[in-house]
Design a protein around this motif. Structure first.
Motif, mmCIF file in Angstrom:
data_model
loop_
_atom_site.group_PDB
_atom_site.id
_atom_site.type_symbol
_atom_site.label_atom_id
_atom_site.label_comp_id
_atom_site.label_asym_id
_atom_site.label_seq_id
_atom_site.Cartn_x
_atom_site.Cartn_y
_atom_site.Cartn_z
ATOM 1 N N ALA A 16 0.833 -1.202 0.000
ATOM 2 C CA ALA A 16 0.000 0.000 0.000
ATOM 3 C C ALA A 16 0.873 1.260 0.000
ATOM 4 N N ALA A 17 1.945 1.243 0.788
ATOM 5 C CA ALA A 17 2.856 2.395 0.824
ATOM 6 C C ALA A 17 3.568 2.572 -0.515
ATOM 7 N N GLN A 20 1.047 3.991 -2.957
ATOM 8 C CA GLN A 20 0.789 5.408 -2.658
ATOM 9 C C GLN A 20 1.943 6.274 -3.153
ATOM 10 N N ARG A 21 3.194 5.867 -2.904
ATOM 11 C CA ARG A 21 4.362 6.643 -3.327
ATOM 12 C C ARG A 21 4.402 6.774 -4.842
ATOM 13 N N GLY A 23 1.787 6.805 -6.731
ATOM 14 C CA GLY A 23 0.565 7.440 -7.214
ATOM 15 C C GLY A 23 -0.380 6.453 -7.885
ATOM 16 N N THR A 25 -3.045 2.805 -7.315
ATOM 17 C CA THR A 25 -3.806 2.028 -6.347
ATOM 18 C C THR A 25 -3.044 0.731 -6.113
ATOM 19 N N GLN A 26 -3.340 0.087 -5.025
ATOM 20 C CA GLN A 26 -2.694 -1.200 -4.737
ATOM 21 C C GLN A 26 -3.060 -2.217 -5.827
#
Length: 182
Positions: A16-17, A20-21, A23, A25-26
């Protein structure tokens, strides 16, 4: 992943991180990588390719084997300075018990790197720059281990710039140890 590893414990980095980094979605991340281990594999491939390319370029531009060894040493140091998440991730992965693909890839990287160094060391012996009795295997292990030691000390100090400050003096001692005894 490498940018996150420079900021936090690599084992705490979640997909998830990473998403997010980036940009994303998982779900989008998992369309490209089936698992976190696949992400680690891709990172290890990237590291091996880029590090060895830098080392090879540095060696290729050098005029003599001893100059090439120093160029390789400094190219490796500069790579770590440019990508401080690499050693944190590698050291973290190598501490995991058991076998894993990223661990095997790191071992392959070290083996390939060692082979390059042994060729340079053999050329230095042939050309008279290095001690003819030099143990090429031990000298290549020491070369890589010296860089690992410098990296570990910079991680402990929380100061990646320390690598650039310490590397020239440390390499000078290494060079004297392997140099010709004429």
């Amino acid at each position: 992943m490498l940018a996150l590893a420079a900021e936090r414990n690599p084992s705490d980095i979640t997909t998830a991180a990473i998403a997010q980094r980036m940009g994303l979605t998982q779900g989008a991340l998992f369309r490209h990588f089936p698992s976190k281990e696949a992400i680690l594999q891709a990172v290890m491939s990237w590291v091996a390719e880029r590090l060895l390319a830098r080392v090879d370029a540095a060696v290729h531009s050098a005029s003599a084997p001893l100059v090439a060894l120093e160029a390789a040493f400094m190219a490796h140091i500069e790579f770590v300075c440019a990508h401080p998440g690499v050693p944190r991730m590698l050291f973290g992965e190598l501490q995991r018990p058991g076998d894993s693909l990223p661990k095997r890839m790191a071992q392959t990287l070290i083996q390939g790197y060692g082979e390059r160094l042994r060729r340079l060391l053999a050329a230095g012996k042939t050309g008279g720059q290095l001690d003819p009795a030099l143990d090429e295997h031990a000298a290549s292990v020491l070369f890589i281990g010296t860089i690992q030691g410098l990296v570990m000390q910079s991680l402990l100090a929380g100061d990646v710039a320390r690598l650039r400050r310490d590397a020239p003096g440390v390499f000078a001692i290494y060079r004297r140890g392997i140099g010709s005894v004429r």
